[in-house]
Design a protein around this motif. Structure first.
Motif: not given
Lengths: 452, 132, 485
Positions: A324-331
């Motif tokens: 759904t996205s390339n995001i790996c880390t959150n904050q």
């Protein structure tokens, strides 16, 4: 080397155990011609004491909020941070841990994420929230990508000039190579005109993205906008100011499908723009379209309630290019800050904070408008920010003078809006006292007098 | 339905063709071997009824906790029915993959597609090789 | 000492009428709310947040913190994540008011200290990368990948070339293909050899005039330096493509080799790994990118520039890809990276990598007798051991070993990545761990390898929870608390 434990003796013993003569041999796999044959050309090492002095000297060249009185906003706000937020976030068990890949050794973080997600649903009136994204701007872009995938409409996205210009730039960057048209409706009155909007929202539109209160601080006609989006089968995505939700209707109560927000206001410092917190919440039906990490409740082998990262098949480490996205880390650390902040304020504290912003900002707006040098630009109701026109012109020079007099008085709008080149955006948070507001008005009047 | 009587795609979908209603309709599902390989199933996304699909096209997804697989249509045609009860009863895929665990029915556009599918024995052989 | 009584959620602790913060009166002329905002915009009640006092909050969150393992409290050899010590001085310096209480839109003349720091960081990262142009904007490595790929796309557009493909090895981080997709490319997977190197024949067969970028992690995800890199770069450049270097493993080569010197055209740093920014329970990180001169015009805006008047932010770059996040970037993380680099200097950074590699090789030399390391006897900063034998012999999986390690007070390695190694355990000790810690860890692994299978399969036994039911969590997701009806 205060952070490396190996003594010369340790190194010798380790090399012997490995079976090599020296450390150099361990790098044999890097061909000589690819090596750097000189030391890096960076400044020499500093001791802790020297570094401290060096940083103090740098910091002294800056004028932080506190030294100058800050009336700047536009997505980054000088809100009050209760001490309990900093205390909790400075626990090493939180800030030196990582993504909860091993739930048994990460129940602290996982429960915090679950609590954060719950708090965000309570705040926004949505069904589900993820465990956070990078910042409000990229969260808005992710919301749009989510809407595109949920609707299967790959041709048009509609937004408005009253959405933060930088958020729109991010969106344009994210959409640049995907063949999707980004339509931006103009907002000459400071808010979206439903008639204008209706003309560009069609049955190919994946989503309508707006901001409430908008970039100019004004309240948009959200119910009419949501209706237009839904009648066309598009999703309604709203970027909100979380503090405003102490007073304003929650997006879940006026039909939003996806809600995003910049979470910096919730207990994080301005920090020159980051790290911040991207909030993203949505209706239940889109939960599997969400980007980023999500914590979920389950039970352990003994039947005890516990928390895990869940719905991971959406994510890049499993689904790779189909994620759904390339995001790996959150904050994570900033989601923790927001959770502590919201729990510390509670419903009454959030309401009072919002009311303080509202009342003091209206006090400032009225006082400023009574002077001949300035006028309010838009008639629409505002929350904590408002646009002021300097009748004498040269806004940038006026703001420089105000800064020299100790006031960060506002943000010039010329950078983003040609027709508002003589205007600036003033923000009043709960931290600005009536005395400071009076001081600002006095200062601006003096500066305006110079220009007159 | 008996697994021996079905046709299979290399991507582990099974096909049963019913010609009783005039134009042939293929019922499709995924094989017992595929269900076992995926382990604990958690989610199934069904295709939309009315959609035109081509053989080899992805028509849905099936997920376990840490893996996800596409479901590929073994034939071309129009999706005329889907097993709506299945996503909420994924256990049927384990208990009865060739019966209650069916996924969709597709009105065949071209019976020639069936020639590209494997008979049970050939499919078993493929699974045996993959298993190693 | 862990408080075993503390397991409730904030919402269950809430009691109507309690509060944790008191606010001042408005002290401006009282006006009815309805005169300030239209009533149809107002909520009938504030959001139903929990109500707690400060002492309750402190105890709740402090007790939660004790249910985490962390670098401050445990050895954390999580491969690929570089869980090194987070210097305490840097935490304090990053919180100086002159650093942290700055608004992103304040005038440049009130920011000269911070802008100087950021400008110098750009210069230092360019030097460490061997690539001259830097953007500090991306908020994380994955966003850095996307930003750099968008720069590459802009570059090819300017050249009038239609290049649609991004190639990446099968051992790549999942972010690589996901970022390529978001930047509008199709992804093509290139095979690895069993030792984890790029399969050159497979690469060559997939390179063509549609190839935009080859993304490579070097040292790779097995912790090996792929010495074919110069040749790979040559081949990719020959078809007009570019090399993207995933900088996740820079901790192995600081001051020893530079991506720009071994063929990369662009790369990202992970300052939260390499330059000791704390990982924060999963962020924030940062993902600054360094690129070649050719790609510089396309970098996101703003960048910090220096002229005769000092430092300022430059926005006017007509060929820029725009922005990938709001404001400047994850400044707090960047400040810590700056402090870290300044603390070490050129020699210190090199010694960081030398000791990271020494520690990993030493641990490899101990572990390989317990769990074979298919890649061989040498590694860079990390290595991947295989639990396949234990799995075959006794049915004990890498996950069982990982869980049992928690009982002994160690965080587990990264397991089941990269997927090219069966029962993978990816171990990265980092340079900040002592020989004694590594010895004890290896002994523990040995001890675990001798323990009965059922003990391991039921592990962990001493953590606050036993293994969670992830199937239930995914089948019927409960992602927010709701009051019991």
């Amino acid at each position: 080397m205060p952070y490396v434990a190996n003594t010369a003796e340790d190194q010798r013993a380790m090399l012997d155990s490995i079976g090599v003569k020296n450390i150099e041999e361990l790098f044999a796999s890097i061909p000589a011609e690819l090596r750097l044959k000189r030391p890096l050309d960076i400044p020499p090492a500093l001791s802790e004491m020297e570094l401290t002095a060096h940083m103090a000297a740098l910091a002294k060249k800056d004028a932080p909020a506190g030294e100058k009185i800050c009336f700047l906003g536009a997505g980054s706000y000088d809100h009050f941070i209760p001490a309990v937020v900093d205390y909790v976030a400075s626990r090493g068990e939180f800030y030196t841990s990582y993504t909860p890949y091993q739930p048994e050794a990460s129940q602290g973080n996982l429960q915090v994420f679950f609590e954060y997600q719950t708090l965000i649903t309570q705040l926004t009136g949505m069904d589900v929230s993820n465990a956070s994204l990078y910042d409000g701007g990229s969260a808005a872009a992710e919301a749009v990508l989510m809407a595109i995938s949920a609707t299967g409409r790959h041709s048009r996205v509609v937004t408005a000039a009253s959405v933060h210009p930088e958020y729109r730039q991010i969106l344009a960057t994210y959409l640049a190579n995907l063949g999707i048209e980004l339509v931006t409706v103009e907002t000459p009155d400071g808010v979206i005109s439903p008639e204008t909007l209706a003309k560009v929202v069609n049955d190919q539109t994946a989503c309508v993205l707006i901001q409430q209160p908008n970039f100019f601080g004004c309240l948009e006609p959200v119910e009419a906008i949501g209706k237009i989006a839904h009648e066309a089968g598009a999703l309604f995505a709203v970027s909100v100011d979380p503090i405003s939700l102490g007073l304003l209707k929650r997006p879940g109560d006026y039909g939003a499908d996806i809600v995003v927000a910049e979470g910096q206001s919730l207990g994080s410092p301005m920090s020159f723009g980051g790290p911040y917190l991207g909030i993203l919440a949505c209706r239940e039906q889109f939960v599997r379209r969400m980007p980023g990490r999500i914590a979920g409740e389950t039970v352990d082998r003994r039947g005890k309630r516990c928390f895990v990262l869940t719905l991971q098949t959406r994510e890049q480490h499993i689904r790779r290019e189909k994620a759904t996205s390339n995001i790996c880390t959150n904050q994570g650390l900033f989601a923790l800050r927001a959770a502590v902040y919201l729990a510390a304020l509670g419903p009454q504290g959030l309401r009072e904070t919002a009311e303080l912003c509202l009342r003091r900002s209206h006090y400032a707006a009225e006082k400023l408008a009574t002077d001949n040098g300035f006028e309010r630009v838009f008639a629409a109701p505002t929350f904590k920010e408002f646009v002021v026109r300097a009748k004498g012109g040269d806004v940038e020079d006026m703001l420089v003078r105000a800064s020299e007099a100790g006031y960060l008085a506002g943000i010039p709008l010329c950078m983003w809006y040609e027709d508002l080149a003589d205007c600036f955006l003033v923000t009043v948070t709960e931290r600005r006292t009536p005395e400071e507001i009076d001081g600002l008005v006095g200062c601006l009047n003096q500066v305006a007098a110079i220009h007159a | 339905m008996k697994p021996q009587d079905l046709l299979y795609a290399k991507t582990h979908e099974w096909v049963h063709v019913d010609r009783s209603g005039g134009s042939p309709v293929a019922t499709i599902g995924i094989s017992h071997f595929a269900v076992e390989a995926l382990t604990d199933l958690v989610y199934l996304e069904l295709p939309e009824v009315g959609r035109q699909v081509k053989a080899g096209q992805s028509i849905g997804e099936i997920e376990s906790v840490k893996a996800v697989s596409d479901i590929y249509s073994p034939v071309s045609g129009e999706i005329v029915e889907v097993n709506r009860a299945l996503p909420d009863g994924l256990g049927k895929l384990n208990d009865d993959p060739y019966g209650d665990g069916w996924i969709a029915k597709i009105k065949l556009a071209d019976e020639a597609d069936l020639k590209n599918l494997l008979a049970h024995a050939a499919y078993e052989k493929q699974c045996a090789e993959e298993g190693h | 000492m862990r408080n075993t009584r503390a397991t409730q959620l904030l919402f269950e602790l809430s009691k109507s009428g309690r509060r944790g913060v008191r606010l001042p009166a408005a002290d401006v002329p009282e006006v009815p709310l309805a005169d300030l905002l239209p009533t149809d915009a107002l909520a009938s009640a504030p959001p139903p947040l929990p109500e707690l006092t400060e002492p309750e909050l402190v105890r709740h969150f402090t007790n939660l913190s004790t249910q985490n393992m962390s670098v401050d409290t445990h050895f954390y050899p999580l491969g690929s994540c570089t869980m090194k010590h987070n210097p305490k001085r840097n935490e304090r310096l990053a919180n100086l008011p002159g650093i942290i209480d700055l608004h992103p839109y304040q005038p440049a003349d009130t920011l000269q200290g911070l802008l100087e720091l950021l400008w110098n960081l750009q210069e230092m990262l360019a030097e460490i990368a061997g690539l001259p142009a830097v953007s500090l904007q991306p908020a994380a490595g994955a966003q850095g990948e996307m930003a750099a790929l968008l720069c590459a796309a802009a570059h090819f557009r300017k050249l009038g070339q239609q290049r649609t493909k991004v190639l990446a090895p099968d051992s790549a981080h999942g972010t690589n293909p996901a970022s390529a997709k978001m930047a509008g490319f199709d992804t093509v997977t290139v095979k690895s050899t069993p030792a984890g190197y790029v399969d050159m024949a497979d690469l060559e067969s997939k390179l063509d005039l549609q190839t935009a970028v080859f993304m490579i992690t070097n040292p790779n995800t097995l912790g090996m330096f792929d010495r074919q890199i110069a040749e790979i770069a040559k081949k990719v450049h020959e078809v007009g493509g570019l090399i993207y270097l995933d900088g996740a493993n820079m901790n192995a080569i600081l001051g020893i080799a530079r991506p720009g010197d071994f063929g990369a055209d662009m790369m990202h740093f992970n300052p939260h790994k390499t330059f000791s920014g704390p990982h924060g329970g999963g962020g924030p990180g940062a993902g600054p990118i360094s690129v070649s001169k050719v790609l510089e015009p396309y970098l996101p805006v703003p960048v910090v520039v220096r002229d005769e008047n000092g430092f300022h932010l430059e926005y006017d770059r007509p060929e820029s890809i725009g922005r990938v996040r709001s404001f400047f970037g994850n400044v707090g993380v960047l400040v810590r990276a700056y402090c870290y680099i300044r603390t070490h200097g050129p020699d210190g950074l090199k010694r960081v990598s030398e000791n990271a590699v020494l520690n990993a090789n030493y641990l490899l030399s101990k572990v390989k007798h317990i769990f074979p390391v298919p890649q061989g006897d040498r590694c860079m900063h990390e290595f991947v051991a295989s639990g396949a034998k234990l799995k075959n012999d006794r049915g004990v999986s890498a996950m069982d070993v990982a869980k049992r390690l928690l009982d002994y007070g160690y965080h587990a390695p990264t397991v089941y990545f990269p997927p090219i190694v069966r029962e993978a355990m990816m171990i990265e000790p980092t340079e900040t761990e002592s020989k004694e810690t590594l010895d004890a860890f290896a002994q523990t692994l040995f001890r675990i390898s001798e323990e009965p299978a059922d003990l391991l399969q039921e592990a962990p036994h001493t953590t606050s929870i036993s293994r969670p039911d992830e199937v239930q969590a995914a089948r019927q997701p409960i992602v927010a608390w709701s009051p019991k009806v």
